[in-house]
Design a protein around this motif. Sequence first.
Motif, PDB file in Angstrom:
ATOM      1  N   GLY A   1       0.786  -1.227   0.000  1.00 53.93           N
ATOM      2  CA  GLY A   1       0.000   0.000   0.000  1.00 53.93           C
ATOM      3  C   GLY A   1       0.819   1.279   0.000  1.00 53.93           C
ATOM      4  O   GLY A   1       0.255   2.371  -0.098  1.00 53.93           O
ATOM      5  N   LEU A   2       2.128   1.180   0.103  1.00 51.63           N
ATOM      6  CA  LEU A   2       2.965   2.380   0.062  1.00 51.63           C
ATOM      7  C   LEU A   2       3.165   2.824  -1.386  1.00 51.63           C
ATOM      8  O   LEU A   2       3.102   2.001  -2.305  1.00 51.63           O
ATOM      9  CB  LEU A   2       4.342   2.098   0.665  1.00 51.63           C
ATOM     10  N   PRO A   3       3.456   4.096  -1.594  1.00 50.83           N
ATOM     11  CA  PRO A   3       3.886   4.515  -2.933  1.00 50.83           C
ATOM     12  C   PRO A   3       5.200   3.793  -3.274  1.00 50.83           C
ATOM     13  O   PRO A   3       5.962   3.419  -2.381  1.00 50.83           O
ATOM     14  CB  PRO A   3       4.118   6.025  -2.792  1.00 50.83           C
ATOM     15  N   LEU A   4       5.461   3.615  -4.544  1.00 57.29           N
ATOM     16  CA  LEU A   4       6.612   2.831  -4.969  1.00 57.29           C
ATOM     17  C   LEU A   4       7.929   3.385  -4.425  1.00 57.29           C
ATOM     18  O   LEU A   4       8.769   2.627  -3.935  1.00 57.29           O
ATOM     19  CB  LEU A   4       6.665   2.731  -6.493  1.00 57.29           C
TER      20      LEU A   4
ATOM     21  N   ARG B   1       9.486   8.441 -19.795  1.00 55.74           N
ATOM     22  CA  ARG B   1      10.673   7.726 -20.269  1.00 55.74           C
ATOM     23  C   ARG B   1      11.734   7.666 -19.178  1.00 55.74           C
ATOM     24  O   ARG B   1      11.693   8.372 -18.193  1.00 55.74           O
ATOM     25  CB  ARG B   1      11.225   8.463 -21.488  1.00 55.74           C
ATOM     26  N   GLY B   2      12.703   6.768 -19.372  1.00 51.68           N
ATOM     27  CA  GLY B   2      13.841   6.723 -18.463  1.00 51.68           C
ATOM     28  C   GLY B   2      13.784   5.602 -17.443  1.00 51.68           C
ATOM     29  O   GLY B   2      14.570   5.578 -16.521  1.00 51.68           O
ATOM     30  N   HIS B   3      12.853   4.703 -17.607  1.00 54.00           N
ATOM     31  CA  HIS B   3      12.817   3.565 -16.675  1.00 54.00           C
ATOM     32  C   HIS B   3      12.689   2.274 -17.483  1.00 54.00           C
ATOM     33  O   HIS B   3      12.464   2.300 -18.693  1.00 54.00           O
ATOM     34  CB  HIS B   3      11.661   3.707 -15.676  1.00 54.00           C
ATOM     35  N   ILE B   4      12.828   1.176 -16.792  1.00 55.91           N
ATOM     36  CA  ILE B   4      12.748  -0.124 -17.454  1.00 55.91           C
ATOM     37  C   ILE B   4      11.308  -0.385 -17.882  1.00 55.91           C
ATOM     38  O   ILE B   4      10.387  -0.276 -17.076  1.00 55.91           O
ATOM     39  CB  ILE B   4      13.220  -1.244 -16.506  1.00 55.91           C
TER      40      ILE B   4
ATOM     41  N   ASP C   1       5.675  -7.968 -12.686  1.00 59.28           N
ATOM     42  CA  ASP C   1       6.346  -9.076 -11.998  1.00 59.28           C
ATOM     43  C   ASP C   1       7.847  -9.074 -12.265  1.00 59.28           C
ATOM     44  O   ASP C   1       8.654  -9.312 -11.368  1.00 59.28           O
ATOM     45  CB  ASP C   1       5.719 -10.420 -12.360  1.00 59.28           C
ATOM     46  N   THR C   2       8.237  -8.770 -13.504  1.00 61.32           N
ATOM     47  CA  THR C   2       9.656  -8.725 -13.856  1.00 61.32           C
ATOM     48  C   THR C   2      10.347  -7.551 -13.182  1.00 61.32           C
ATOM     49  O   THR C   2      11.445  -7.695 -12.633  1.00 61.32           O
ATOM     50  CB  THR C   2       9.828  -8.625 -15.383  1.00 61.32           C
ATOM     51  N   LEU C   3       9.699  -6.396 -13.202  1.00 53.96           N
ATOM     52  CA  LEU C   3      10.283  -5.214 -12.564  1.00 53.96           C
ATOM     53  C   LEU C   3      10.406  -5.420 -11.052  1.00 53.96           C
ATOM     54  O   LEU C   3      11.415  -5.041 -10.450  1.00 53.96           O
ATOM     55  CB  LEU C   3       9.446  -3.973 -12.878  1.00 53.96           C
ATOM     56  N   ALA C   4       9.424  -6.051 -10.435  1.00 51.64           N
ATOM     57  CA  ALA C   4       9.496  -6.337  -8.997  1.00 51.64           C
ATOM     58  C   ALA C   4      10.672  -7.250  -8.692  1.00 51.64           C
ATOM     59  O   ALA C   4      11.403  -7.039  -7.717  1.00 51.64           O
ATOM     60  CB  ALA C   4       8.195  -6.975  -8.507  1.00 51.64           C
ATOM     61  N   TRP C   5      10.876  -8.251  -9.527  1.00 48.60           N
ATOM     62  CA  TRP C   5      11.997  -9.174  -9.336  1.00 48.60           C
ATOM     63  C   TRP C   5      13.328  -8.430  -9.453  1.00 48.60           C
ATOM     64  O   TRP C   5      14.225  -8.605  -8.621  1.00 48.60           O
ATOM     65  CB  TRP C   5      11.886 -10.299 -10.366  1.00 48.60           C
TER      66      TRP C   5
ATOM     67  N   VAL D   1      20.889   3.342  -4.130  1.00 47.48           N
ATOM     68  CA  VAL D   1      19.461   3.624  -3.901  1.00 47.48           C
ATOM     69  C   VAL D   1      18.952   4.556  -4.994  1.00 47.48           C
ATOM     70  O   VAL D   1      17.869   4.342  -5.555  1.00 47.48           O
ATOM     71  CB  VAL D   1      19.227   4.216  -2.498  1.00 47.48           C
ATOM     72  N   ARG D   2      19.718   5.560  -5.321  1.00 48.46           N
ATOM     73  CA  ARG D   2      19.323   6.486  -6.386  1.00 48.46           C
ATOM     74  C   ARG D   2      19.184   5.745  -7.715  1.00 48.46           C
ATOM     75  O   ARG D   2      18.242   5.973  -8.472  1.00 48.46           O
ATOM     76  CB  ARG D   2      20.335   7.612  -6.508  1.00 48.46           C
ATOM     77  N   ALA D   3      20.108   4.827  -8.002  1.00 45.55           N
ATOM     78  CA  ALA D   3      20.041   4.049  -9.246  1.00 45.55           C
ATOM     79  C   ALA D   3      18.779   3.188  -9.276  1.00 45.55           C
ATOM     80  O   ALA D   3      18.122   3.079 -10.322  1.00 45.55           O
ATOM     81  CB  ALA D   3      21.280   3.179  -9.387  1.00 45.55           C
ATOM     82  N   ILE D   4      18.432   2.596  -8.144  1.00 41.61           N
ATOM     83  CA  ILE D   4      17.220   1.767  -8.084  1.00 41.61           C
ATOM     84  C   ILE D   4      15.981   2.626  -8.313  1.00 41.61           C
ATOM     85  O   ILE D   4      15.066   2.236  -9.046  1.00 41.61           O
ATOM     86  CB  ILE D   4      17.145   1.014  -6.735  1.00 41.61           C
ATOM     87  N   LEU D   5      15.953   3.808  -7.707  1.00 42.74           N
ATOM     88  CA  LEU D   5      14.821   4.714  -7.922  1.00 42.74           C
ATOM     89  C   LEU D   5      14.749   5.157  -9.385  1.00 42.74           C
ATOM     90  O   LEU D   5      13.659   5.275  -9.949  1.00 42.74           O
ATOM     91  CB  LEU D   5      14.919   5.920  -6.985  1.00 42.74           C
ATOM     92  N   GLU D   6      15.899   5.385 -10.015  1.00 37.46           N
ATOM     93  CA  GLU D   6      15.911   5.748 -11.433  1.00 37.46           C
ATOM     94  C   GLU D   6      15.386   4.604 -12.296  1.00 37.46           C
ATOM     95  O   GLU D   6      14.622   4.829 -13.237  1.00 37.46           O
ATOM     96  CB  GLU D   6      17.325   6.140 -11.883  1.00 37.46           C
ATOM     97  N   LEU D   7      15.803   3.363 -11.969  1.00 36.99           N
ATOM     98  CA  LEU D   7      15.317   2.210 -12.735  1.00 36.99           C
ATOM     99  C   LEU D   7      13.802   2.085 -12.654  1.00 36.99           C
ATOM    100  O   LEU D   7      13.155   1.688 -13.604  1.00 36.99           O
ATOM    101  CB  LEU D   7      15.965   0.927 -12.232  1.00 36.99           C
ATOM    102  N   SER D   8      13.275   2.411 -11.478  1.00 36.05           N
ATOM    103  CA  SER D   8      11.817   2.303 -11.294  1.00 36.05           C
ATOM    104  C   SER D   8      11.084   3.482 -11.936  1.00 36.05           C
ATOM    105  O   SER D   8       9.870   3.444 -12.064  1.00 36.05           O
ATOM    106  CB  SER D   8      11.481   2.234  -9.810  1.00 36.05           C
ATOM    107  N   GLY D   9      11.846   4.540 -12.315  1.00 38.07           N
ATOM    108  CA  GLY D   9      11.222   5.714 -12.893  1.00 38.07           C
ATOM    109  C   GLY D   9      10.759   6.718 -11.858  1.00 38.07           C
ATOM    110  O   GLY D   9       9.960   7.596 -12.170  1.00 38.07           O
ATOM    111  N   HIS D  10      11.275   6.617 -10.634  1.00 36.38           N
ATOM    112  CA  HIS D  10      10.817   7.506  -9.562  1.00 36.38           C
ATOM    113  C   HIS D  10      11.909   8.390  -9.009  1.00 36.38           C
ATOM    114  O   HIS D  10      11.879   8.806  -7.854  1.00 36.38           O
ATOM    115  CB  HIS D  10      10.167   6.679  -8.450  1.00 36.38           C
ATOM    116  N   ALA D  11      12.882   8.714  -9.827  1.00 37.93           N
ATOM    117  CA  ALA D  11      13.902   9.699  -9.462  1.00 37.93           C
ATOM    118  C   ALA D  11      14.368  10.344 -10.748  1.00 37.93           C
ATOM    119  O   ALA D  11      14.391   9.711 -11.804  1.00 37.93           O
ATOM    120  CB  ALA D  11      15.060   9.036  -8.745  1.00 37.93           C
ATOM    121  N   ALA D  12      14.749  11.595 -10.642  1.00 40.51           N
ATOM    122  CA  ALA D  12      15.275  12.268 -11.817  1.00 40.51           C
ATOM    123  C   ALA D  12      16.638  11.675 -12.142  1.00 40.51           C
ATOM    124  O   ALA D  12      17.440  11.463 -11.244  1.00 40.51           O
ATOM    125  CB  ALA D  12      15.407  13.766 -11.540  1.00 40.51           C
ATOM    126  N   PRO D  13      16.887  11.354 -13.409  1.00 42.13           N
ATOM    127  CA  PRO D  13      18.203  10.798 -13.761  1.00 42.13           C
ATOM    128  C   PRO D  13      19.307  11.773 -13.410  1.00 42.13           C
ATOM    129  O   PRO D  13      19.152  12.977 -13.543  1.00 42.13           O
ATOM    130  CB  PRO D  13      18.131  10.570 -15.265  1.00 42.13           C
TER     131      PRO D  13
END
Length: 157
Positions: free
Chosen positions: A46-49, A110-113, A118-122, A143-155
């Motif tokens: 239930g948390l934001p990503l 743009r900018g995320h996988i 299910d694949t992104l969660a893995w 941590v910043r790289a993981i957030l970027e991969l998810s699309g939730h941080a500015a590159p």
Amino acid sequence: MARPRKQQTKRRRIPARAARRPRLQRAPRPSPAETHLLGLAREITGLPLAAAIEKLTAAWAPGAALPRDVAQAFVRSRGDKTSALALAWAREQVRLALEETIAATPKPGRGHIQAAPDTLAWLLLAACESIAHEPPSAVADRVRAILELSGHAAPAG
């Protein structure tokens, strides 16, 4: 003279093994790793990503209890299918909670996988778990790289 009769002894009948009742086996107590993983799955539901990723990366940070507990449980579960399955099931609950969070999150630009939830969660869970093996000075970058991969941080640029 009549001879006294020899007293016959009764033979005890031994039940066949198949007729014996099976012993009830109690489920083993969950390991600290299982308990921690299941608690983590509940926490991120239930948390934001971005907040879920922050919780996961904090749980897997160098020096945190979770990586040590999981490593010890993994070593103890070698040769014990029940323990190995219980540990894998607990980890899967974390992945499923993360998958639900990803599925409920609007897709960023743009900018995320570009992958199924299910694949992104893995991938994100594996990245969070790998933080335990990083030097503490590198954790913020990871941590910043993981957030970027998810699309939730500015590159970073």
